[in-house]
Design an enzyme around this catalytic site. Sequence first.
Site, PDB file in Angstrom:
ATOM      1  N   HIS A 143      -0.751   0.580  -1.778  1.00  0.00           N
ATOM      2  CA  HIS A 143      -2.229   0.026  -1.598  1.00  0.00           C
ATOM      3  C   HIS A 143      -2.031  -1.238  -2.192  1.00  0.00           C
ATOM      4  CE1 HIS A 143      -2.409   4.276  -2.336  1.00  0.00           C
ATOM      5  NE2 HIS A 143      -3.639   4.172  -2.049  1.00  0.00           N
ATOM      6  N   HIS A 160     -14.287   6.324   1.003  1.00  0.00           N
ATOM      7  CA  HIS A 160     -12.935   7.364   0.441  1.00  0.00           C
ATOM      8  C   HIS A 160     -13.242   8.821  -0.068  1.00  0.00           C
ATOM      9  CE1 HIS A 160      -9.191   7.828  -1.832  1.00  0.00           C
ATOM     10  NE2 HIS A 160      -8.555   7.122  -0.962  1.00  0.00           N
ATOM     11  N   ASP A 196      -3.213   1.407   2.263  1.00  0.00           N
ATOM     12  CA  ASP A 196      -4.269   1.938   2.209  1.00  0.00           C
ATOM     13  C   ASP A 196      -5.699   1.380   1.413  1.00  0.00           C
ATOM     14  OD1 ASP A 196      -3.312   4.143   3.707  1.00  0.00           O
ATOM     15  OD2 ASP A 196      -3.695   5.550   2.157  1.00  0.00           O
ATOM     16  N   HIS A 201      -9.453   4.624   7.088  1.00  0.00           N
ATOM     17  CA  HIS A 201      -9.550   5.336   5.869  1.00  0.00           C
ATOM     18  C   HIS A 201     -10.805   5.727   5.413  1.00  0.00           C
ATOM     19  CE1 HIS A 201      -7.106   6.958   2.655  1.00  0.00           C
ATOM     20  NE2 HIS A 201      -7.303   5.958   1.838  1.00  0.00           N
TER      21      HIS A 201
END
Length: 267
Positions: free
Chosen positions: A223, A133, A78, A129
């Site tokens: 990540h 965020h 991500d 994504h």
Amino acid sequence: MIDSLAVQTSATSRRRPPRRAAAALFAAAAAALALGGCARLTGVEAPATARLADGAGKAGPVTPVDCRTARCVALTFDGGPSEPTPRLLDLLEREKVHATFFLQGKGHTDTYPDTVRRMAAEGHEIANHTWSHAKLTDLSAAEIREEIRPVQEDVKRLTGRTPNLMRPPQGATDDKVSKTLRELGLAQVLWSVTAKDYQTTDTALITKRILDGTKRDGIVLLHERYAGTIPAVPEIIKVLRERGFTFVTVSQLLAPAGPKPGAVYRP
């Protein structure tokens, strides 16, 4: 026994997009079809085995994998691309592993376009994504669209393909989010195990958390921009292979069903 992927669908939301045309990528069909392994989805028909679009990349030929018989797991990353991402791509190339990347927009797809192109060229799956965020459950339907569309457009412009998968930040979703994403042609993908690598730089701890939590048909969340993560990936791949796992993309894991827009895939 294979863990099942629970799929949630929803209703409720509103309005047409304020700007930019949305891409609807998959049409829903009525039928209950098997997902990877013995999981079930009422949704979309797809081939009995799945391969990534457009064949081979530097990570090696993308061959069909039937997760109903194979012991599958999907590596997902991500919040990229970021400065360290090419190192991860080098590693995945050496290991001949394809991953699914849930890309962020602001400071990422707009800053590292060559890395996005490389991901696609090497056969990795690219997903959304959001732009900044933002927690989607705190937003209006129009604001959700504004978080999603720029990333869709960046990926389309850079790779020629529009994502059909997304991951909501913090895994936060509800009926409003699901309805809006259904209109935008996107399925939501959560995860079965995470190292919480945003909280630690301890590579050994990251590795242990993933190895302890990974099961068949699992979706691993990492990540690559955090310092302890990329050094953990070789050992994760090595040990999971020794345990008999086959690495696949999320779309391969979901086969023979295809992603259903608006649905929530919850391993």
